[in-house]
Design an enzyme around this catalytic site. Structure first.
Site, PDB file in Angstrom:
ATOM      1  N   HIS A  18      -4.538   5.438  -1.081  1.00 55.88           N
ATOM      2  CA  HIS A  18      -3.704   7.034  -0.933  1.00 55.88           C
ATOM      3  C   HIS A  18      -5.895   7.307  -2.026  1.00 55.88           C
ATOM      4  O   HIS A  18      -6.855   8.175  -1.028  1.00 55.88           O
ATOM      5  CB  HIS A  18      -3.448   7.560  -2.006  1.00 55.88           C
ATOM      6  CG  HIS A  18      -2.437   6.749  -1.543  1.00 55.88           C
ATOM      7  ND1 HIS A  18      -1.104   6.037  -2.354  1.00 55.88           N
ATOM      8  CD2 HIS A  18      -1.758   7.069  -0.262  1.00 55.88           C
ATOM      9  CE1 HIS A  18      -0.046   5.860  -1.651  1.00 55.88           C
ATOM     10  NE2 HIS A  18      -0.310   6.227  -0.531  1.00 55.88           N
ATOM     11  N   LYS A  42      14.946   9.519   1.266  1.00 58.17           N
ATOM     12  CA  LYS A  42      14.482   7.962   0.478  1.00 58.17           C
ATOM     13  C   LYS A  42      14.363   8.245  -1.079  1.00 58.17           C
ATOM     14  O   LYS A  42      14.858   9.560  -1.751  1.00 58.17           O
ATOM     15  CB  LYS A  42      13.225   7.925   0.769  1.00 58.17           C
ATOM     16  CG  LYS A  42      11.987   7.283   1.689  1.00 58.17           C
ATOM     17  CD  LYS A  42      10.365   7.247   1.200  1.00 58.17           C
ATOM     18  CE  LYS A  42       9.681   6.697   2.859  1.00 58.17           C
ATOM     19  NZ  LYS A  42       8.327   6.623   2.891  1.00 58.17           N
ATOM     20  N   ARG A  91      -3.174   1.478   7.859  1.00 56.06           N
ATOM     21  CA  ARG A  91      -3.939  -0.035   7.563  1.00 56.06           C
ATOM     22  C   ARG A  91      -3.560  -0.901   8.569  1.00 56.06           C
ATOM     23  O   ARG A  91      -4.682  -0.612   9.338  1.00 56.06           O
ATOM     24  CB  ARG A  91      -2.912  -0.520   5.743  1.00 56.06           C
ATOM     25  CG  ARG A  91      -3.132   0.249   5.049  1.00 56.06           C
ATOM     26  CD  ARG A  91      -2.264   0.022   4.438  1.00 56.06           C
ATOM     27  NE  ARG A  91      -0.615   0.837   4.717  1.00 56.06           N
ATOM     28  CZ  ARG A  91      -0.013   1.591   4.480  1.00 56.06           C
ATOM     29  NH1 ARG A  91      -0.115   1.592   3.089  1.00 56.06           N
ATOM     30  NH2 ARG A  91       0.949   1.881   5.016  1.00 56.06           N
ATOM     31  N   SER A 129       3.085   1.338  -2.124  1.00 60.12           N
ATOM     32  CA  SER A 129       3.330   2.047  -3.077  1.00 60.12           C
ATOM     33  C   SER A 129       4.906   1.077  -2.858  1.00 60.12           C
ATOM     34  O   SER A 129       5.404   0.015  -3.744  1.00 60.12           O
ATOM     35  CB  SER A 129       3.692   3.498  -2.444  1.00 60.12           C
ATOM     36  OG  SER A 129       2.556   4.239  -2.535  1.00 60.12           O
TER      37      SER A 129
HETATM   38  O1  PNS Z   1       4.646   8.317   2.287  1.00 56.71           O
HETATM   39  P1  PNS Z   1       4.859   8.350   3.243  1.00 56.71           P
HETATM   40  O2  PNS Z   1       6.636   8.401   3.143  1.00 56.71           O
HETATM   41  O3  PNS Z   1       4.163   7.609   4.328  1.00 56.71           O
HETATM   42  O4  PNS Z   1       5.087  10.219   4.460  1.00 56.71           O
HETATM   43  C1  PNS Z   1       5.707  10.369   5.122  1.00 56.71           C
HETATM   44  C2  PNS Z   1       5.890  12.253   4.751  1.00 56.71           C
HETATM   45  C3  PNS Z   1       6.553  12.611   2.905  1.00 56.71           C
HETATM   46  C4  PNS Z   1       4.380  12.813   5.361  1.00 56.71           C
HETATM   47  C5  PNS Z   1       6.962  12.335   5.717  1.00 56.71           C
HETATM   48  O5  PNS Z   1       8.063  12.068   5.976  1.00 56.71           O
HETATM   49  C6  PNS Z   1       7.363  14.054   5.859  1.00 56.71           C
HETATM   50  O6  PNS Z   1       6.532  14.580   6.831  1.00 56.71           O
HETATM   51  N1  PNS Z   1       8.405  14.215   5.877  1.00 56.71           N
HETATM   52  C7  PNS Z   1       8.547  15.815   5.076  1.00 56.71           C
HETATM   53  C8  PNS Z   1       9.519  16.380   6.036  1.00 56.71           C
HETATM   54  C9  PNS Z   1       9.659  16.765   7.970  1.00 56.71           C
HETATM   55  O7  PNS Z   1       8.182  17.268   8.005  1.00 56.71           O
HETATM   56  N2  PNS Z   1       9.809  15.281   8.631  1.00 56.71           N
HETATM   57  C10 PNS Z   1       9.650  15.939  10.688  1.00 56.71           C
HETATM   58  C11 PNS Z   1       7.962  14.681  10.499  1.00 56.71           C
HETATM   59  S1  PNS Z   1       8.302  13.410  11.360  1.00 56.71           S
END
Ligand code: PNS
Length: 165
Positions: A18, A42, A91, A129
């Site tokens: 990151h 999560k 990745r 992670s």
């Molecule tokens: O590190 P991650 O878990 O891959 O990140 C995922 C994240 C936090 C970017 C995604 O789950 C997110 O944007 N969550 C906020 C809720 C939202 O807007 N969901 C719709 C996007 S599809």
């Protein structure tokens, strides 16, 4: 006009992959907002405060990077920041499906949003992670793969968990 990009994620915890992405994105963008999701879907290992603090410490107070948490829709958060560019790291091919879905869903929710993908630095290609936590909780070392503060915090969680067994 200053170019701002929002880098959202769970960062549970932040890894050197990151940080590498942030460092490289700063060559293109003036300011990066790292947006740490509370993530209701999560169950994170670290609290939102711990995740934000680990990122801040890993960045060593770079004035061009802001670290904040957000709740709810990412798009709403972008609106509140007057931003319309999202940064995500890629990745391997397996990341692609999920990223593809998110990109299009976000675009549907906000027409003028763009998601920019950067390939993770080759040294961090296998680091995420989830695998970091797996190694730590199996008693392995992740030294050099995460910032020192995250390594220490992971160790603390591991010791706590062992104590409860
Ligand atoms: O590190 P991650 O878990 O891959 O990140 C995922 C994240 C936090 C970017 C995604 O789950 C997110 O944007 N969550 C906020 C809720 C939202 O807007 N969901 C719709 C996007 S599809």
């Amino acid at each position: 006009m200053s170019r701002i990009i929002v880098y959202p994620g769970s960062f549970d915890p932040i890894t050197n992959g990151h940080l590498n992405l942030v460092e490289r994105a700063l060559h293109i963008f003036d300011h990066i907002i790292i947006a740490v999701a509370r993530n209701l879907s999560k169950t994170p290992l670290f609290t939102i405060e711990e995740r934000v603090a680990m990122i801040r410490s890993g960045l060593q107070d770079n004035p061009r990077v802001t670290v904040e948490s957000f709740e709810g829709l990412l798009i709403e958060y972008l609106n509140s920041k007057n931003a319309n560019v999202i940064l995500r790291g890629l990745r391997q091919l397996s990341d692609f499906d999920y990223e593809f879905q998110m990109t299009f869903m976000n675009r549907r929710l906000k027409r003028d949003v763009e998601t920019i993908f950067m390939m993770t630095g080759y040294k961090w290609f296998y680091v995420n992670s989830r695998i970091i936590k797996e190694v730590v909780f199996a008693g392995g070392s992740v030294e050099g793969l995460v910032p020192e503060i995250a390594r220490r915090k992971l160790q603390e969680k591991y010791q706590e968990r062992k104590g409860k067994l």
